[in-house]
Design an enzyme around this catalytic site. Structure first.
Site, PDB file in Angstrom:
ATOM      1  CB  CYS A  87      -0.993  -0.041   1.153  1.00  0.00           C
ATOM      2  SG  CYS A  87      -2.386   1.098   0.941  1.00  0.00           S
ATOM      3  CG  HIS A 192      -4.636  -3.444   1.994  1.00  0.00           C
ATOM      4  ND1 HIS A 192      -3.880  -3.055   3.076  1.00  0.00           N
ATOM      5  CD2 HIS A 192      -5.179  -2.307   1.477  1.00  0.00           C
ATOM      6  CE1 HIS A 192      -3.974  -1.744   3.231  1.00  0.00           C
ATOM      7  NE2 HIS A 192      -4.750  -1.269   2.268  1.00  0.00           N
ATOM      8  CD  GLU A 194      -3.214  -6.491   4.670  1.00  0.00           C
ATOM      9  OE1 GLU A 194      -3.533  -5.337   5.010  1.00  0.00           O
ATOM     10  OE2 GLU A 194      -2.426  -6.732   3.728  1.00  0.00           O
TER      11      GLU A 194
END
Length: 212
Positions: A87, A192, A194
């Site tokens: 990011c 992202h 995750e």
């Protein structure tokens, strides 16, 4: 093997920590720690730089942790440690950011970070939600990943890369928006991982087992 997720007080790292620890267990990639300890960063075998918020604020926080910043730069530039920016951590790899004001980045991948300006006025900024990867170059980070696989974004600015060979993937959002950059031992993800379910976890595992 030790992977250090660098904590420079820019966002909540809990979900990233859990995702990296899970994939380290699954791939046998050793230990993952979240740390602001410069000595630990200097000893780490690979580094992860997250980042949430505005480019100038993240850059100031990172440089404000001088020992941590110096250890990271030495590990990447002099020791060639594998590095992953996520990011705003990916955006900080650029030469310059233009969010609110002109701010120098790390200068590891030539280019600047500018506001997303979709050609289709109906597309809103920030670019938020799922989008499909268009892979432009082969790279170990894409092992098991196919063009069209979707990942999760939340951002208003994107990395305008100078050298097209260093933009490894993009998505279409009223025009191409950089999704992945990389060169040498460095790679950066605008999305992202995750939060990107199985595809994101696979890319985390790919980074943890990458031996450039």
């Amino acid at each position: 093997m030790l992977t250090a997720i660098i904590d420079y007080e820019s966002g909540n790292l809990h979900s990233a920590e859990k995702a990296f620890q899970r994939m380290a267990r699954e791939t046998g990639a050793g230990e993952v720690v979240v740390t602001s300890d410069a000595d630990l960063v200097a000893r780490a075998d690979r580094l992860v730089l997250p980042g949430d918020g505005a480019f100038p604020a993240c850059a100031a926080e990172l440089r404000g942790h001088k020992g941590l910043y110096d250890a990271m730069v030495e590990a990447v530039e002099q020791k060639g440690r594998p590095f992953l920016g996520i990011c705003v951590g990916m955006q900080l790899m650029a030469t310059t950011g233009h969010e609110y004001e002109e701010t120098p980045g790390l200068g590891w991948v030539a280019g600047d970070v500018v506001r997303i300006t979709p050609e289709n006025a109906a597309l809103k900024v920030p670019h938020m939600g799922w989008n499909d990867l268009v892979i432009e170059a082969a790279h170990p980070i894409f092992d098991g990943i196919a063009g069209g696989d979707h990942v999760y974004f939340v951002h208003s600015y994107h990395f305008r890369v100078t050298n097209p060979t260093e933009r490894l993937a993009h998505v279409d959002y009223g025009g191409p928006v950089t999704a992945v950059v990389g060169r040498d031992t460095m790679v950066g993800l605008q999305f992202h991982p995750e939060k990107s379910q199985a595809i994101g976890l696979r890319m985390i595992g790919n980074f943890l087992t990458w031996t450039p």
